[in-house]
Scaffold this motif. Structure first.
Motif, PDB file in Angstrom:
ATOM      1  N   LYS A  31       4.585 -15.396   1.164  1.00 22.24           N
ATOM      2  CA  LYS A  31       3.793 -15.949   0.063  1.00 22.24           C
ATOM      3  C   LYS A  31       2.606 -15.015  -0.202  1.00 22.24           C
ATOM      4  N   TRP A  32       2.788 -14.115  -1.160  1.00 24.02           N
ATOM      5  CA  TRP A  32       1.744 -13.149  -1.476  1.00 24.02           C
ATOM      6  C   TRP A  32       1.435 -13.200  -2.964  1.00 24.02           C
ATOM      7  N   LYS A  33       0.343 -12.541  -3.334  1.00 24.56           N
ATOM      8  CA  LYS A  33      -0.044 -12.479  -4.739  1.00 24.56           C
ATOM      9  C   LYS A  33      -0.786 -11.171  -4.990  1.00 24.56           C
ATOM     10  N   ILE A  34      -0.842 -10.777  -6.242  1.00 16.68           N
ATOM     11  CA  ILE A  34      -1.607  -9.598  -6.632  1.00 16.68           C
ATOM     12  C   ILE A  34      -2.990 -10.080  -7.072  1.00 16.68           C
ATOM     13  N   VAL A  35      -4.021  -9.486  -6.507  1.00 15.41           N
ATOM     14  CA  VAL A  35      -5.397  -9.827  -6.875  1.00 15.41           C
ATOM     15  C   VAL A  35      -6.105  -8.574  -7.367  1.00 15.41           C
ATOM     16  N   GLU A  36      -7.152  -8.792  -8.094  1.00 19.47           N
ATOM     17  CA  GLU A  36      -7.935  -7.675  -8.610  1.00 19.47           C
ATOM     18  C   GLU A  36      -9.370  -7.808  -8.113  1.00 19.47           C
ATOM     19  N   LYS A  37      -9.902  -6.694  -7.637  1.00 21.67           N
ATOM     20  CA  LYS A  37     -11.277  -6.670  -7.150  1.00 21.67           C
ATOM     21  C   LYS A  37     -11.862  -5.300  -7.454  1.00 21.67           C
ATOM     22  N   ASN A  38     -13.002  -5.285  -8.081  1.00 18.04           N
ATOM     23  CA  ASN A  38     -13.691  -4.042  -8.440  1.00 18.04           C
ATOM     24  C   ASN A  38     -12.790  -3.093  -9.228  1.00 18.04           C
ATOM     25  N   GLY A  39     -11.981  -3.661 -10.110  1.00 19.24           N
ATOM     26  CA  GLY A  39     -11.107  -2.847 -10.955  1.00 19.24           C
ATOM     27  C   GLY A  39      -9.854  -2.335 -10.274  1.00 19.24           C
ATOM     28  N   HIS A  40      -9.602  -2.758  -9.038  1.00 23.04           N
ATOM     29  CA  HIS A  40      -8.402  -2.333  -8.303  1.00 23.04           C
ATOM     30  C   HIS A  40      -7.502  -3.536  -8.058  1.00 23.04           C
ATOM     31  N   ARG A  41      -6.203  -3.316  -8.199  1.00 25.10           N
ATOM     32  CA  ARG A  41      -5.217  -4.361  -7.933  1.00 25.10           C
ATOM     33  C   ARG A  41      -4.576  -4.098  -6.569  1.00 25.10           C
ATOM     34  N   PHE A  42      -4.428  -5.166  -5.796  1.00 28.56           N
ATOM     35  CA  PHE A  42      -3.776  -5.006  -4.499  1.00 28.56           C
ATOM     36  C   PHE A  42      -3.053  -6.284  -4.105  1.00 28.56           C
ATOM     37  N   LYS A  43      -2.152  -6.129  -3.163  1.00 29.39           N
ATOM     38  CA  LYS A  43      -1.360  -7.240  -2.653  1.00 29.39           C
ATOM     39  C   LYS A  43      -2.193  -7.999  -1.628  1.00 29.39           C
ATOM     40  N   SER A  44      -2.331  -9.295  -1.832  1.00 27.65           N
ATOM     41  CA  SER A  44      -3.052 -10.140  -0.886  1.00 27.65           C
ATOM     42  C   SER A  44      -2.069 -11.087  -0.207  1.00 27.65           C
ATOM     43  N   CYS A  45      -2.092 -11.086   1.101  1.00 23.83           N
ATOM     44  CA  CYS A  45      -1.194 -11.937   1.884  1.00 23.83           C
ATOM     45  C   CYS A  45      -1.980 -13.013   2.634  1.00 23.83           C
ATOM     46  N   ILE A  46      -3.157 -13.311   2.141  1.00 22.62           N
ATOM     47  CA  ILE A  46      -4.040 -14.234   2.847  1.00 22.62           C
ATOM     48  C   ILE A  46      -3.404 -15.610   3.081  1.00 22.62           C
ATOM     49  N   ASP A  47      -2.536 -16.044   2.180  1.00 16.84           N
ATOM     50  CA  ASP A  47      -1.893 -17.355   2.317  1.00 16.84           C
ATOM     51  C   ASP A  47      -0.509 -17.281   2.954  1.00 16.84           C
ATOM     52  N   CYS A  48      -0.120 -16.112   3.427  1.00 16.01           N
ATOM     53  CA  CYS A  48       1.222 -15.927   3.972  1.00 16.01           C
ATOM     54  C   CYS A  48       1.233 -16.096   5.489  1.00 16.01           C
ATOM     55  N   ASP A  49       2.177 -16.878   5.965  1.00 18.70           N
ATOM     56  CA  ASP A  49       2.357 -17.024   7.413  1.00 18.70           C
ATOM     57  C   ASP A  49       3.795 -16.694   7.834  1.00 18.70           C
ATOM     58  N   PHE A  50       4.561 -16.123   6.922  1.00 22.60           N
ATOM     59  CA  PHE A  50       5.975 -15.825   7.186  1.00 22.60           C
ATOM     60  C   PHE A  50       6.204 -15.060   8.490  1.00 22.60           C
ATOM     61  N   PRO A  51       5.526 -13.917   8.746  1.00 20.12           N
ATOM     62  CA  PRO A  51       5.818 -13.179   9.976  1.00 20.12           C
ATOM     63  C   PRO A  51       5.279 -13.860  11.234  1.00 20.12           C
ATOM     64  N   HIS A  52       4.451 -14.882  11.077  1.00 20.48           N
ATOM     65  CA  HIS A  52       3.858 -15.574  12.222  1.00 20.48           C
ATOM     66  C   HIS A  52       4.655 -16.790  12.668  1.00 20.48           C
ATOM     67  N   ARG A  53       5.691 -17.125  11.928  1.00 13.72           N
ATOM     68  CA  ARG A  53       6.533 -18.264  12.310  1.00 13.72           C
ATOM     69  C   ARG A  53       7.666 -17.760  13.214  1.00 13.72           C
ATOM     70  N   PRO A  54       7.755 -18.278  14.437  1.00 13.51           N
ATOM     71  CA  PRO A  54       8.780 -17.806  15.375  1.00 13.51           C
ATOM     72  C   PRO A  54      10.193 -17.809  14.812  1.00 13.51           C
ATOM     73  N   LYS A  55      10.527 -18.778  13.969  1.00 14.11           N
ATOM     74  CA  LYS A  55      11.884 -18.860  13.426  1.00 14.11           C
ATOM     75  C   LYS A  55      12.213 -17.694  12.494  1.00 14.11           C
ATOM     76  N   ASN A  56      11.207 -16.931  12.035  1.00 12.74           N
ATOM     77  CA  ASN A  56      11.425 -15.834  11.093  1.00 12.74           C
ATOM     78  C   ASN A  56      11.552 -14.461  11.765  1.00 12.74           C
ATOM     79  N   TYR A  57      11.504 -14.407  13.092  1.00 10.58           N
ATOM     80  CA  TYR A  57      11.592 -13.123  13.799  1.00 10.58           C
ATOM     81  C   TYR A  57      12.845 -12.336  13.398  1.00 10.58           C
ATOM     82  N   ALA A  58      13.993 -12.986  13.439  1.00 10.86           N
ATOM     83  CA  ALA A  58      15.257 -12.300  13.131  1.00 10.86           C
ATOM     84  C   ALA A  58      15.272 -11.789  11.689  1.00 10.86           C
ATOM     85  N   GLU A  59      14.704 -12.542  10.768  1.00  9.56           N
ATOM     86  CA  GLU A  59      14.681 -12.118   9.365  1.00  9.56           C
ATOM     87  C   GLU A  59      13.774 -10.901   9.177  1.00  9.56           C
ATOM     88  N   VAL A  60      12.648 -10.859   9.838  1.00  9.71           N
ATOM     89  CA  VAL A  60      11.758  -9.692   9.766  1.00  9.71           C
ATOM     90  C   VAL A  60      12.493  -8.455  10.283  1.00  9.71           C
TER      91      VAL A  60
END
Length: 82
Positions: free
Chosen positions: A43-72
């Protein structure tokens, strides 16, 4: 869950827990290995700060869920093949 090659939890980390409301937080992928992917399943989004766009993963917990290890691992393996 016990620490192993698929799961690691560092309760001594000053940022622990980095994601609230998770029963089991896997710290193994603390810095997400999928960050560079345009089509990552988290769960990521593109944010803009100081005229630069970047990927923000602040709301993402996908790689931290044990059940997702195999998918990573599968996504990383597929990327190496391409």
């Amino acid at each position: 869950m016990e620490n192993s090659f698929k799961f690691f939890q560092n309760k001594e980390c000053k940022y622990f827990p980095c994601h609230k409301d998770m029963e089991e937080l896997n710290c193994l992928f603390c810095y997400c290995p999928l960050y560079h992917m345009d089509e990552c399943p988290g769960k990521w989004k593109i944010v803009e700060k100081n005229g630069h766009r970047f990927k923000s993963c602040i709301d993402c917990d996908f790689p931290h869920r044990p059940k997702n290890y195999a998918e990573v691992i599968r996504l990383l393996h597929n990327e190496l093949k391409n």
